[in-house]
Design a protein around this motif. Structure first.
Motif, PDB file in Angstrom:
ATOM      1  N   PRO A   1      -3.258   0.308 -11.575  1.00  0.00           N
ATOM      2  CA  PRO A   1      -2.027   0.901 -11.053  1.00  0.00           C
ATOM      3  C   PRO A   1      -2.310   2.209 -10.329  1.00  0.00           C
ATOM      4  CG  PRO A   1      -2.189   1.251 -13.416  1.00  0.00           C
ATOM      5  CD  PRO A   1      -3.318   0.337 -13.037  1.00  0.00           C
ATOM      6  N   ASN A   2      -1.436   2.544  -9.401  1.00  0.00           N
ATOM      7  CA  ASN A   2      -1.498   3.835  -8.706  1.00  0.00           C
ATOM      8  C   ASN A   2      -0.079   4.398  -8.703  1.00  0.00           C
ATOM      9  OD1 ASN A   2      -2.371   6.033  -7.184  1.00  0.00           O
ATOM     10  ND2 ASN A   2      -2.040   4.971  -5.253  1.00  0.00           N
ATOM     11  N   ILE A   3       0.262   5.107  -9.782  1.00  0.00           N
ATOM     12  CA  ILE A   3       1.638   5.515 -10.037  1.00  0.00           C
ATOM     13  C   ILE A   3       1.810   7.004  -9.749  1.00  0.00           C
ATOM     14  CG2 ILE A   3       3.444   5.667 -11.778  1.00  0.00           C
ATOM     15  CD1 ILE A   3       2.108   3.302 -13.192  1.00  0.00           C
TER      16      ILE A   3
ATOM     17  N   TYR B   1       9.365   6.718 -10.633  1.00  0.00           N
ATOM     18  CA  TYR B   1       7.948   6.539 -10.350  1.00  0.00           C
ATOM     19  C   TYR B   1       7.769   5.423  -9.326  1.00  0.00           C
ATOM     20  CZ  TYR B   1       6.945   9.323 -14.525  1.00  0.00           C
ATOM     21  OH  TYR B   1       6.880  10.334 -15.447  1.00  0.00           O
ATOM     22  N   GLU B   2       6.798   5.613  -8.449  1.00  0.00           N
ATOM     23  CA  GLU B   2       6.438   4.601  -7.466  1.00  0.00           C
ATOM     24  C   GLU B   2       5.004   4.165  -7.716  1.00  0.00           C
ATOM     25  OE1 GLU B   2       7.233   4.200  -2.779  1.00  0.00           O
ATOM     26  OE2 GLU B   2       5.806   5.777  -3.305  1.00  0.00           O
ATOM     27  N   ASN B   3       4.788   2.852  -7.639  1.00  0.00           N
ATOM     28  CA  ASN B   3       3.463   2.283  -7.910  1.00  0.00           C
ATOM     29  C   ASN B   3       2.981   1.519  -6.685  1.00  0.00           C
ATOM     30  OD1 ASN B   3       1.150   1.231  -9.002  1.00  0.00           O
ATOM     31  ND2 ASN B   3       2.179  -0.129 -10.455  1.00  0.00           N
TER      32      ASN B   3
ATOM     33  N   GLU C   1       3.637   4.639 -17.007  1.00  0.00           N
ATOM     34  CA  GLU C   1       3.420   6.081 -16.949  1.00  0.00           C
ATOM     35  C   GLU C   1       4.177   6.709 -18.114  1.00  0.00           C
ATOM     36  OE1 GLU C   1       1.627   9.467 -15.112  1.00  0.00           O
ATOM     37  OE2 GLU C   1       1.378   7.313 -14.779  1.00  0.00           O
TER      38      GLU C   1
ATOM     39  N   VAL D   1       6.017   0.210 -14.683  1.00  0.00           N
ATOM     40  CA  VAL D   1       6.286   0.130 -13.253  1.00  0.00           C
ATOM     41  C   VAL D   1       5.560  -1.091 -12.701  1.00  0.00           C
ATOM     42  CG1 VAL D   1       6.345   1.370 -11.067  1.00  0.00           C
ATOM     43  CG2 VAL D   1       6.286   2.656 -13.212  1.00  0.00           C
TER      44      VAL D   1
ATOM     45  N   GLU E   1       9.095   0.310  -7.904  1.00  0.00           N
ATOM     46  CA  GLU E   1       9.649   1.628  -8.188  1.00  0.00           C
ATOM     47  C   GLU E   1      10.574   1.501  -9.390  1.00  0.00           C
ATOM     48  OE1 GLU E   1      10.763   4.525  -4.893  1.00  0.00           O
ATOM     49  OE2 GLU E   1      12.746   4.033  -5.698  1.00  0.00           O
TER      50      GLU E   1
END
Length: 415
Positions: A114-116, A140-142, A149, A167, A172
């Motif tokens: 993930p890239n949150i 949060y946006e992933n 998160e 997420v 989002e």
């Protein structure tokens, strides 16, 4: 038989006839079924998720065995230990849980990590009565694989509430975090400042009166209006309790403007008859009663649609909807073409009221088209034959009859 031999036989007997669970030992023959659930069967690399193993026993009862079950998987992709799955590398693997010879399997897919990022955080309570419930929201946006998160709200550097926010991949998520305000100061979400909180003594906000409608349908939402006072020079949040017929049914936060304002609690009662509402604020309470009527029922009549239309021709479909049930309520009435809802109108009707609804539609393909107008409680059906028109070229690919627009929808209203 020596003491050592007896102890060995006891161990052997346990292994042959008994099995452990997370709660207590059971006889192996009692296990009739094993159900494996993975909280996130699609999970980002490096993430962990909960695994639940539920046993159905011979008498129909259930017991968990998540911590003691035997797990089998391709551990290079994902492994499970004591009810926790760890995603090790990108790939797919079957995870099997076995208890007393019974098994269940779930496929787990490990995706890119993930890239949150936190993209928004809000806190709207400038002031609050000491102990009142206040809220902050986080978004949060992933941009990577699925993950989660940990959101933390702190006041003057002290954490006051924490929650885990899942997420989805390329998704989002907005989450609301709630806590009892017992400390004033700077409010931060994940170390991002979002505002200042001032605390006030109980009694700063007062309850003058409440008002409810005369009647509402069972399970239909209605507003309970609260007349509140506020002695502070800024908006202040306070918590009120709602009791209906002696049962505490809700605890709500209300934010009152300086000097006072009217705030509302939205509620739906599930029992017919006279309902007594009591709103409690600190040591104050106000009471109001109303009638809860039988549920609304929206029946349809007078469906009108042409028997035949040409491709490309716009035509009109009408139907009448009437509330023949209890109190006033809302309903959505939809036009459904070949199983697909293509248009919807919302109506609000008191008991005995009706409305004539009008839909404009356009034929897009030849052939027989199934048409349905439906409410939550009723449906009327018709079939329209769509003929070819030499002046029209090309055919649509989605549905044979597409609702282009809902015409000015209320043709009449009567009691």
């Amino acid at each position: 038989m020596t003491g050592a031999d007896a102890e060995a036989n006891m161990d052997l007997d346990f292994d042959n006839f008994w099995t452990t669970t997370d709660e207590y030992p059971i006889l192996q023959w009692q296990v009739q079924d094993v159900d494996l659930e993975v909280a996130q069967p699609a999970i980002g690399e490096g993430e962990t998720t909960d695994v639940t193993v539920k046993l159905t026993l011979e008498d129909g009862s259930t017991v968990t065995a998540s911590e003691v079950a035997e797990y089998d998987s391709e551990t290079a992709v994902a492994g499970v230990s004591a009810g926790t799955l760890e995603a090790n590398s990108i790939g797919e693997t079957d995870v099997t849980a076995t208890v007393a010879g019974e098994s269940d399997t779930v496929t787990v897919e490990v995706l890119e990590p993930p890239n949150i990022e936190l993209v928004d955080a809000e806190f709207d309570s400038e002031g609050a009565v000491d102990g009142a419930l206040v809220e902050a929201t986080v978004t949060y946006e992933n941009t990577g694989g699925p993950g989660s998160e940990t959101a933390t709200v702190s006041v003057d550097g002290t954490a006051v509430t924490t929650t885990t926010v899942p997420v989805d991949a390329d998704g989002e998520t907005t989450e609301t975090l709630e806590w009892a305000a017992d400390e004033a100061g700077s409010v931060a979400v994940d170390e991002t400042d979002v505002g200042e909180l001032t605390l006030y003594e109980p009694g700063t906000v007062g309850l003058e009166s409440i008002a409810v409608p005369e009647a509402a349908a069972q399970d239909s939402e209605y507003a309970i209006d609260l007349e509140l006072t506020n002695d502070a020079d800024q908006p202040v949040t306070e918590t009120v309790d709602l009791r209906v017929d002696g049962d505490e049914v809700a605890t709500e936060s209300v934010t009152v403007e300086p000097g006072g304002s009217t705030e509302s609690i939205i509620y739906a009662h599930d029992e017919q008859g006279t309902a007594t509402h009591v709103v409690v604020l600190q040591d104050e309470e106000e009471t109001a009663t109303m009638e809860i009527l039988e549920p609304a029922e929206f029946v349809l009549a007078d469906l009108e649609a042409p028997e035949t239309v040409s491709v490309g021709e716009t035509t009109t479909v009408t139907a009448t909807v009437e509330n023949v049930g209890g109190g006033e309520d809302d309903a959505d009435v939809s036009l459904v073409v070949d199983g697909e809802a293509v248009a919807t109108q919302s109506v609000t009707l008191a008991v005995g009221e009706s409305e004539s609804l009008e839909f404009e539609t356009t034929a897009d393909e030849t052939g027989d088209v199934g048409l349905v107008v439906e409410s939550p409680d009723d449906a009327l059906e018709a079939t329209i034959a769509v003929d070819a028109d030499d002046g029209i070229s090309g055919f649509g690919t989605a549905v044979a009859l597409v609702a282009v627009v809902i015409a000015a929808g209320i043709a009449s209203r009567r009691r």
